[in-house]
Design an enzyme around this catalytic site. Structure first.
Site, PDB file in Angstrom:
ATOM      1  N   SER A 145     -20.065-112.527  10.797  1.00 55.54           N
ATOM      2  CA  SER A 145     -20.791-111.525  10.002  1.00 55.54           C
ATOM      3  C   SER A 145     -19.859-111.033   8.901  1.00 55.54           C
ATOM      4  O   SER A 145     -18.629-111.176   9.021  1.00 55.54           O
ATOM      5  CB  SER A 145     -21.153-110.337  10.911  1.00 55.54           C
ATOM      6  OG  SER A 145     -21.596-109.228  10.164  1.00 55.54           O
ATOM      7  N   TYR A 158     -18.625-103.887  17.365  1.00 56.26           N
ATOM      8  CA  TYR A 158     -19.269-105.016  16.668  1.00 56.26           C
ATOM      9  C   TYR A 158     -18.320-105.617  15.631  1.00 56.26           C
ATOM     10  O   TYR A 158     -18.115-106.829  15.588  1.00 56.26           O
ATOM     11  CB  TYR A 158     -20.572-104.555  15.998  1.00 56.26           C
ATOM     12  CG  TYR A 158     -21.331-105.704  15.358  1.00 56.26           C
ATOM     13  CD1 TYR A 158     -21.881-106.716  16.144  1.00 56.26           C
ATOM     14  CD2 TYR A 158     -21.496-105.775  13.970  1.00 56.26           C
ATOM     15  CE1 TYR A 158     -22.565-107.780  15.569  1.00 56.26           C
ATOM     16  CE2 TYR A 158     -22.182-106.837  13.390  1.00 56.26           C
ATOM     17  CZ  TYR A 158     -22.717-107.831  14.195  1.00 56.26           C
ATOM     18  OH  TYR A 158     -23.389-108.890  13.620  1.00 56.26           O
TER      19      TYR A 158
HETATM   20  N1  LIG Z   1     -29.372-109.859  11.184  1.00 54.51           N
HETATM   21  C1  LIG Z   1     -28.261-109.509  10.566  1.00 54.51           C
HETATM   22  O1  LIG Z   1     -28.260-108.659   9.666  1.00 54.51           O
HETATM   23  C2  LIG Z   1     -26.963-110.203  10.909  1.00 54.51           C
HETATM   24  C3  LIG Z   1     -25.921-110.117   9.985  1.00 54.51           C
HETATM   25  C4  LIG Z   1     -24.716-110.746  10.281  1.00 54.51           C
HETATM   26  C5  LIG Z   1     -24.569-111.448  11.463  1.00 54.51           C
HETATM   27  N2  LIG Z   1     -25.600-111.497  12.344  1.00 54.51           N
HETATM   28  C6  LIG Z   1     -25.378-112.241  13.597  1.00 54.51           C
HETATM   29  O2  LIG Z   1     -26.349-113.253  13.685  1.00 54.51           O
HETATM   30  C7  LIG Z   1     -26.514-113.615  15.055  1.00 54.51           C
HETATM   31  C8  LIG Z   1     -28.004-113.721  15.367  1.00 54.51           C
HETATM   32  O3  LIG Z   1     -28.588-112.441  15.237  1.00 54.51           O
HETATM   33  P1  LIG Z   1     -30.031-112.222  14.588  1.00 54.51           P
HETATM   34  O4  LIG Z   1     -29.845-111.418  13.370  1.00 54.51           O
HETATM   35  O5  LIG Z   1     -30.758-113.487  14.501  1.00 54.51           O
HETATM   36  O6  LIG Z   1     -30.648-111.226  15.675  1.00 54.51           O
HETATM   37  P2  LIG Z   1     -31.856-111.380  16.699  1.00 54.51           P
HETATM   38  O7  LIG Z   1     -33.099-111.778  15.985  1.00 54.51           O
HETATM   39  O8  LIG Z   1     -31.842-110.113  17.492  1.00 54.51           O
HETATM   40  O9  LIG Z   1     -31.415-112.616  17.621  1.00 54.51           O
HETATM   41  C9  LIG Z   1     -30.447-112.499  18.628  1.00 54.51           C
HETATM   42  C10 LIG Z   1     -30.565-113.694  19.547  1.00 54.51           C
HETATM   43  O10 LIG Z   1     -29.573-113.585  20.566  1.00 54.51           O
HETATM   44  C11 LIG Z   1     -30.184-113.724  21.831  1.00 54.51           C
HETATM   45  N3  LIG Z   1     -29.500-112.948  22.841  1.00 54.51           N
HETATM   46  C12 LIG Z   1     -29.304-111.601  22.847  1.00 54.51           C
HETATM   47  N4  LIG Z   1     -28.676-111.225  23.962  1.00 54.51           N
HETATM   48  C13 LIG Z   1     -28.468-112.369  24.680  1.00 54.51           C
HETATM   49  C14 LIG Z   1     -27.874-112.635  25.942  1.00 54.51           C
HETATM   50  N5  LIG Z   1     -27.381-111.640  26.703  1.00 54.51           N
HETATM   51  N6  LIG Z   1     -27.832-113.908  26.383  1.00 54.51           N
HETATM   52  C15 LIG Z   1     -28.355-114.911  25.635  1.00 54.51           C
HETATM   53  N7  LIG Z   1     -28.920-114.723  24.440  1.00 54.51           N
HETATM   54  C16 LIG Z   1     -28.983-113.457  23.973  1.00 54.51           C
HETATM   55  C17 LIG Z   1     -31.616-113.213  21.624  1.00 54.51           C
HETATM   56  O11 LIG Z   1     -32.527-113.781  22.556  1.00 54.51           O
HETATM   57  P3  LIG Z   1     -33.047-113.087  23.889  1.00 54.51           P
HETATM   58  O12 LIG Z   1     -33.309-111.656  23.597  1.00 54.51           O
HETATM   59  O13 LIG Z   1     -34.258-113.900  24.200  1.00 54.51           O
HETATM   60  O14 LIG Z   1     -31.975-113.292  24.891  1.00 54.51           O
HETATM   61  C18 LIG Z   1     -31.910-113.748  20.244  1.00 54.51           C
HETATM   62  O15 LIG Z   1     -32.350-115.082  20.324  1.00 54.51           O
HETATM   63  C19 LIG Z   1     -25.775-112.551  15.877  1.00 54.51           C
HETATM   64  O16 LIG Z   1     -24.529-113.083  16.298  1.00 54.51           O
HETATM   65  C20 LIG Z   1     -25.543-111.431  14.875  1.00 54.51           C
HETATM   66  O17 LIG Z   1     -24.402-110.685  15.170  1.00 54.51           O
HETATM   67  C21 LIG Z   1     -26.789-110.895  12.106  1.00 54.51           C
END
Ligand SMILES: NC(=O)c1ccc[n+]([C@@H]2O[C@H](COP(=O)([O-])OP(=O)(O)OC[C@H]3O[C@@H](n4cnc5c(N)ncnc54)[C@H](OP(=O)(O)O)[C@@H]3O)[C@@H](O)[C@H]2O)c1
Length: 267
Positions: A145, A158
């Site tokens: 991130s 985080y």
């Molecule tokens: N969105 C942003 O602004 C942003 C920015 C920078 C980086 N990121 C990074 O991008 C990555 C993906 O996030 P996203 O934005 O796509 O968010 P998201 O839509 O909330 O997706 C998170 C994913 O992680 C899974 N997950 C959560 N807890 C888990 C667990 N205990 N075991 C296995 N799987 C788990 C969730 O599935 P389940 O709930 O089905 O388990 C979901 O598929 C993360 O690493 C986040 O830090 C996001």
């Protein structure tokens, strides 16, 4: 560097049930990869696996796992291998954030955050690397991130977990690039996913939210080029330079002003 051909590769994607992981799944299925889709939401994963297998004539398997649990990541790797899907490419994407004053946030939740964002990444990378090294090719994409680029007051854990992911990935990039394994850290800024619903506070997302497809396309281009890390989006890249140019305490003050909770939260 040679662009990758994904046809008939085996790719494991963690956090494939929504957001950036879901976009990776669609993009890579369309390129002919066979997928192991990992998350906790079994129903979502099963219907996604069925849809992708049918639409793209690939193998796609739903693998339900809570990656905060000790050993769950290694077990997920073993289960994928037993299905004949030992990953040639591993995408460590699952992650979540907590937001608020460190002392008011649940310790257990913050330790789970470290387990998912760091420990599972290490465990899966450690499990996947031997087969990649044996084949003399393979790739690991770790979703970090822009939070990795400076400490984040009010999202202290985080920011620290994502700094770990970036540092870990860049070190592995250097260690393994001469042996055919590419390692890439992806540093998205705010992206349009369920992430901020999980965080529970919209103010934790600074700036315009990027589309997930944009993040995925930038990641796959960077992997093709053999980069060690990528910050998708010009504005995010410019912001990413500030911590290198300004004194550290100034950056901390700026970030604190942007992220300071308008009310005390504990998630
Ligand atoms: N969105 C942003 O602004 C942003 C920015 C920078 C980086 N990121 C990074 O991008 C990555 C993906 O996030 P996203 O934005 O796509 O968010 P998201 O839509 O909330 O997706 C998170 C994913 O992680 C899974 N997950 C959560 N807890 C888990 C667990 N205990 N075991 C296995 N799987 C788990 C969730 O599935 P389940 O709930 O089905 O388990 C979901 O598929 C993360 O690493 C986040 O830090 C996001």
């Amino acid at each position: 560097m040679r662009p990758l051909n994904y046809r008939n590769t085996a790719i494991m994607i963690t956090g494939a049930s929504s957001g950036i992981g879901l976009a990776f799944a669609h993009a890579l299925a369309a390129r002919g990869a066979n997928l192991t889709l990992v998350a906790r939401s079994g129903d979502k994963l099963s219907s996604l696996a069925q849809e992708l297998a049918h639409r793209h004539s690939i193998r796609a398997h739903a693998l339900v796992a809570d990656l905060t649990e000790t050993g769950a990541a290694s077990d997920a790797h073993a289960r994928a291998s037993a299905l004949g899907l030992t990953p040639n490419i591993l995408i460590n994407n699952a992650g979540f954030a907590t937001y608020g004053h460190f002392d008011t946030l649940s310790l257990e939740r913050q330790l789970d955050e470290i387990s998912l964002n760091c420990r599972a990444v290490v465990e899966l990378s450690h499990a996947a690397l031997p087969a990649m090294l044996k084949q003399g090719e393979g790739s690991i994409i770790n979703v970090a991130s822009t939070a990795a680029l400076q400490p984040l007051p009010y999202m202290a854990i985080y920011g620290a977990t994502k700094a770990f992911v970036l540092s870990f990935s860049e070190a592995l990039w250097q260690e393994y690039r001469a042996r055919g394994v590419r390692v890439l850290a992806v540093c998205p800024g705010a992206t349009d996913t369920a992430f901020f619903d999980v965080v529970g506070a919209a103010e934790a997302g600074v700036g315009t939210r990027m589309a997930t497809d944009t993040v995925v396309n930038a990641s796959l281009q960077a992997l093709d080029r053999g980069q060690s890390h990528v910050v998708p989006g010009g504005a995010n890249r410019m912001l990413g330079w500030l911590p290198r140019m300004l004194p550290r305490q100034t950056i901390l003050q700026i970030v604190a002003n942007m992220l300071r909770p308008r009310h005390r939260v504990s998630i």
